[in-house]
Design a protein around this motif. Structure first.
Motif, PDB file in Angstrom:
ATOM      1  N   THR A 165       0.844  -1.190   0.000  1.00  0.00           N
ATOM      2  CA  THR A 165       0.000   0.000   0.000  1.00  0.00           C
ATOM      3  C   THR A 165       0.884   1.247   0.000  1.00  0.00           C
ATOM      4  O   THR A 165       2.118   1.159   0.010  1.00  0.00           O
ATOM      5  CB  THR A 165      -0.931   0.012   1.226  1.00  0.00           C
ATOM      6  OG1 THR A 165      -0.125   0.076   2.419  1.00  0.00           O
ATOM      7  CG2 THR A 165      -1.780  -1.257   1.271  1.00  0.00           C
ATOM      8  N   ASP A 166       0.249   2.409   0.003  1.00  0.00           N
ATOM      9  CA  ASP A 166       1.003   3.664   0.039  1.00  0.00           C
ATOM     10  C   ASP A 166       1.765   3.820   1.344  1.00  0.00           C
ATOM     11  O   ASP A 166       2.790   4.509   1.397  1.00  0.00           O
ATOM     12  CB  ASP A 166       0.043   4.852  -0.151  1.00  0.00           C
ATOM     13  CG  ASP A 166      -0.613   4.830  -1.523  1.00  0.00           C
ATOM     14  OD1 ASP A 166      -0.044   4.195  -2.439  1.00  0.00           O
ATOM     15  OD2 ASP A 166      -1.707   5.416  -1.665  1.00  0.00           O
ATOM     16  N   ASP A 167       1.268   3.186   2.404  1.00  0.00           N
ATOM     17  CA  ASP A 167       1.939   3.272   3.702  1.00  0.00           C
ATOM     18  C   ASP A 167       2.914   2.127   3.940  1.00  0.00           C
ATOM     19  O   ASP A 167       3.386   1.923   5.059  1.00  0.00           O
ATOM     20  CB  ASP A 167       0.885   3.273   4.829  1.00  0.00           C
ATOM     21  CG  ASP A 167      -0.062   4.446   4.717  1.00  0.00           C
ATOM     22  OD1 ASP A 167       0.382   5.500   4.214  1.00  0.00           O
ATOM     23  OD2 ASP A 167      -1.248   4.297   5.098  1.00  0.00           O
ATOM     24  N   THR A 224       4.009  -2.194   3.127  1.00  0.00           N
ATOM     25  CA  THR A 224       3.400  -3.523   3.051  1.00  0.00           C
ATOM     26  C   THR A 224       2.714  -3.844   4.371  1.00  0.00           C
ATOM     27  O   THR A 224       3.326  -3.787   5.432  1.00  0.00           O
ATOM     28  CB  THR A 224       4.451  -4.593   2.740  1.00  0.00           C
ATOM     29  OG1 THR A 224       5.100  -4.273   1.497  1.00  0.00           O
ATOM     30  CG2 THR A 224       3.809  -5.962   2.620  1.00  0.00           C
ATOM     31  N   TRP A 268      -8.121  -3.141  -3.578  1.00  0.00           N
ATOM     32  CA  TRP A 268      -6.706  -3.096  -3.983  1.00  0.00           C
ATOM     33  C   TRP A 268      -6.606  -3.433  -5.459  1.00  0.00           C
ATOM     34  O   TRP A 268      -7.113  -4.458  -5.920  1.00  0.00           O
ATOM     35  CB  TRP A 268      -5.905  -4.094  -3.150  1.00  0.00           C
ATOM     36  CG  TRP A 268      -4.442  -4.138  -3.507  1.00  0.00           C
ATOM     37  CD1 TRP A 268      -3.487  -3.250  -3.137  1.00  0.00           C
ATOM     38  CD2 TRP A 268      -3.794  -5.126  -4.307  1.00  0.00           C
ATOM     39  NE1 TRP A 268      -2.276  -3.610  -3.658  1.00  0.00           N
ATOM     40  CE2 TRP A 268      -2.429  -4.772  -4.373  1.00  0.00           C
ATOM     41  CE3 TRP A 268      -4.217  -6.272  -4.955  1.00  0.00           C
ATOM     42  CZ2 TRP A 268      -1.494  -5.520  -5.088  1.00  0.00           C
ATOM     43  CZ3 TRP A 268      -3.292  -7.023  -5.664  1.00  0.00           C
ATOM     44  CH2 TRP A 268      -1.958  -6.652  -5.725  1.00  0.00           C
TER      45      TRP A 268
END
Length: 605
Positions: free
Chosen positions: A334-336, A338, A366
């Protein structure tokens, strides 16, 4: 005074530089003898260990695979690993309206996906309580006044929940089949024929069955159409009993009187519907009998649920309306970074995940192929394959058979080989060399050459289908065992024989008290050779015991087991390891004596 010296040599002219930070270089020729022996010993040890590891790799694979489940095989991992899951409560029910003949709502049924159900309007329901409550209020029912019924089938326990409106008939809640309905039957032949024709067959085309009660009585009869399953008419565990009659109306009357204790004109005729809506048969029942006896047993009559003091919504959620699923965790980028998310819906280009720590939160969409991310796995071995393989192969019986065959044959080969080897090593006899040469020549002779003649002999003796062909031949010595024991007996000094003879011992006593005590290692080697041969022998047991599964040894059991469960790799590996377990334990426990017996026999010198 002038001092002269010889001119410097080339080595003296070469500048000596200090060895700063460099590894010292030593050639093989500079090593001493002890270092060379250590180097070669280390290389030989490493090479031997590598060979041993390569030899044991198949056994390691078999053991690790036997600890897996069938689903773990698809993971492609070496060790048995399972996907880490998280619990997720997901509503899996449709809301069904059941209306009466007047078009008014009679009941609301909650059915799981794929459960089928009544032919009624399906309400688009998201599983939450408020829309459900609104549906009840729209029907004019107070949730506190309705009765909750379970309407499951025998094959799918708890397949539905019904909320019955006050004053309605619970029979409407039965999903998948209708209740029995009386036919127009006045007790006459014409009336019965007409009812049967309406059902699709005549009286001479059906069979008559007595329907048992749980107490063993026969309170009702059923006329079953050809091809219908008779157990579909039984609401109890007992199957119906076929009744002999002449397939006429006149012949039916005495049977009804005998079975029901009433005359035919006093009986009530019922249709017996199947779960798919087709007619299964026609039932004749006494006027005070229970027509539910003719219900399809795949349908359970609805049972009221005691909600107690709990709210209706709580009862539905805890008992029927909520299905707890195990969602697999994945390492999702994700953007933050894994993170570990639980897969809710799998898609080709995108998938839906939920946070395992907050399953009530909004699902996460996703974008990407699910094949590009790794599932979260944990070490999860199982020993279940071993008891399953034991039962499937009937390993206890096969182990007993193998032990009997190997044990009796081992006793015979030790006794006969010992006597022959003793005679060839200690006694003078004419043509001893020719006898020994002929005996050794039989080792070269393939088993397949003598297979047909020996089978004919055993067949004429009546031994086919018994253990005798696998046991009796070993009481007539084996060339290899005789050679092994003879070589060992030759190493025993004859002075011991002469000393025993001076003490008055004869040849047999000399064998028992002088030779055999010193030949324990060789005798054990012969015993183990035969034990391993008998344990692994496949051809002869298959030939002689093909028609007797109760007498077959482990080798045949494994062969049949592999044929039955060839798709279940973990179960096959567990069965193979069970078959190898006894020989491995025997060899490991007796390997020192076994190897010593072979070495002292002279066969490897």
């Amino acid at each position: 005074m002038t001092v002269t010296s010889d001119p410097p040599t080339a080595e003296q002219k070469q500048r000596k530089l200090p060895n700063l930070g460099k590894e010292p270089t030593t050639t093989y020729s500079e090593l001493d003898g002890r270092s060379k022996r250590f180097l070669w010993g280390s290389l030989l040890t490493m090479f031997t260990m590598g060979i041993v590891v390569l030899f044991l790799l198949p056994f390691g694979y078999m053991f690790v695979t036997s600890l897996k489940t069938e689903s773990q095989i698809a993971q492609g991992t070496i060790l048995p690993k399972s996907a880490v899951t998280a619990e997720y409560a997901d509503a899996q029910f449709d809301l069904v309206r059941i209306t009466g003949p007047d078009g008014e709502l009679q009941a609301i049924t909650l059915l799981p996906e794929g459960a089928g159900g009544a032919e009624a309007e399906v309400f688009d329901w998201d599983g939450s309580w408020d829309p459900f409550l609104a549906e009840l209020e729209a029907a004019g029912a107070d949730p506190a006044d309705v009765t909750v019924y379970s309407a499951g089938t025998a094959g799918r326990s708890g397949s539905g929940v019904s909320l019955l409106m006050p004053g309605q008939d619970a029979a409407v809640l039965i999903s998948g089949a209708a209740a029995p309905e009386p036919l127009e039957f006045d007790g006459s032949a014409g009336s019965l024929d007409a009812a049967l024709v309406e059902s699709g067959y005549a009286i001479d085309q059906v069979a008559l069955f007595a329907m048992p009660d749980p107490d063993g009585g026969n309170p009702s009869l059923a006329l079953l159409r050809p091809g219908a399953a008779i157990n579909a008419l039984v609401p109890v565990d007992q199957l119906p009993t076929r009744v002999d009659w002449d397939f006429t109306y006149e012949g039916l009357g005495p049977v009804v009187e005998e079975q029901l204790g009433i005359s035919l004109d006093e009986a009530v005729l019922y249709t017996v519907p199947a779960a798919d809506g087709s007619l299964n048969g026609v039932g004749i029942i006494s006027s005070d009998g229970d027509p539910s006896a003719f219900l399809d047993p795949a349908v359970q009559a609805p049972e009221a649920i005691d909600t107690g003091d709990a709210a209706l919504a709580t009862t539905l959620d805890e008992t029927f309306n909520v299905e707890v699923r195990q969602l697999e965790l994945y390492e999702v980028p994700t953007d933050d970074g894994t993170v570990q998310l639980a897969l809710l819906e799998r898609g080709a280009e995108s998938s839906v995940f939920v946070d395992p720590d907050d399953v009530d939160a909004e699902p996460i969409l996703w974008e990407g192929r699910i094949q590009t991310i790794d599932p979260v796995l944990e070490f999860d071995p199982t020993l279940k394959n071993y008891p399953d393989a034991w039962r499937a192969m009937d390993f206890g019986t096969k182990l007993r058979n193998t032990a009997i065959i190997a044990g009796l044959g081992m006793a015979g080969t030790i006794m006969s080989s010992t006597l022959v080897a003793y005679g060839l090593s200690r006694f003078r006899m004419p043509f001893k060399g020719l006898i020994m040469l002929s005996l050794i020549a039989t080792i070269i002779l393939p088993r397949f050459v003598t297979l047909v003649p020996t089978y004919i002999v055993f067949d004429r003796l009546g031994w086919i289908g018994t253990w005798w062909p696998l046991i009796i031949p070993h009481f007539f010595a084996n060339a290899y065992n005789v050679f092994l024991l003879r070589q060992f007996f030759l190493t025993i000094p004859r002075d011991l024989d002469e000393a025993a003879a001076i003490d008055g011992a004869g040849p047999l006593r000399t064998l028992l008290t002088v030779i055999l005590p010193q030949a324990k290692g060789a005798l054990l080697a012969v015993a183990l050779f035969h034990f391993f041969f008998a344990w692994n022998d496949f051809l002869e047991p298959l030939l002689y015991l093909a028609a007797r599964p109760d007498l077959q040894p482990i080798s045949i059991g494994l062969y049949q087991f592999l044929g039955l469960y060839d798709a279940n790799i973990p179960l096959i590996q567990a069965g193979a390891l069970l078959g190898m377990l006894v020989p491995i334990l025997v060899f490991l426990g007796l390997q020192k004596i076994f190897l010593k017996g072979i070495d002292l026999s002279g066969s490897v010198k």
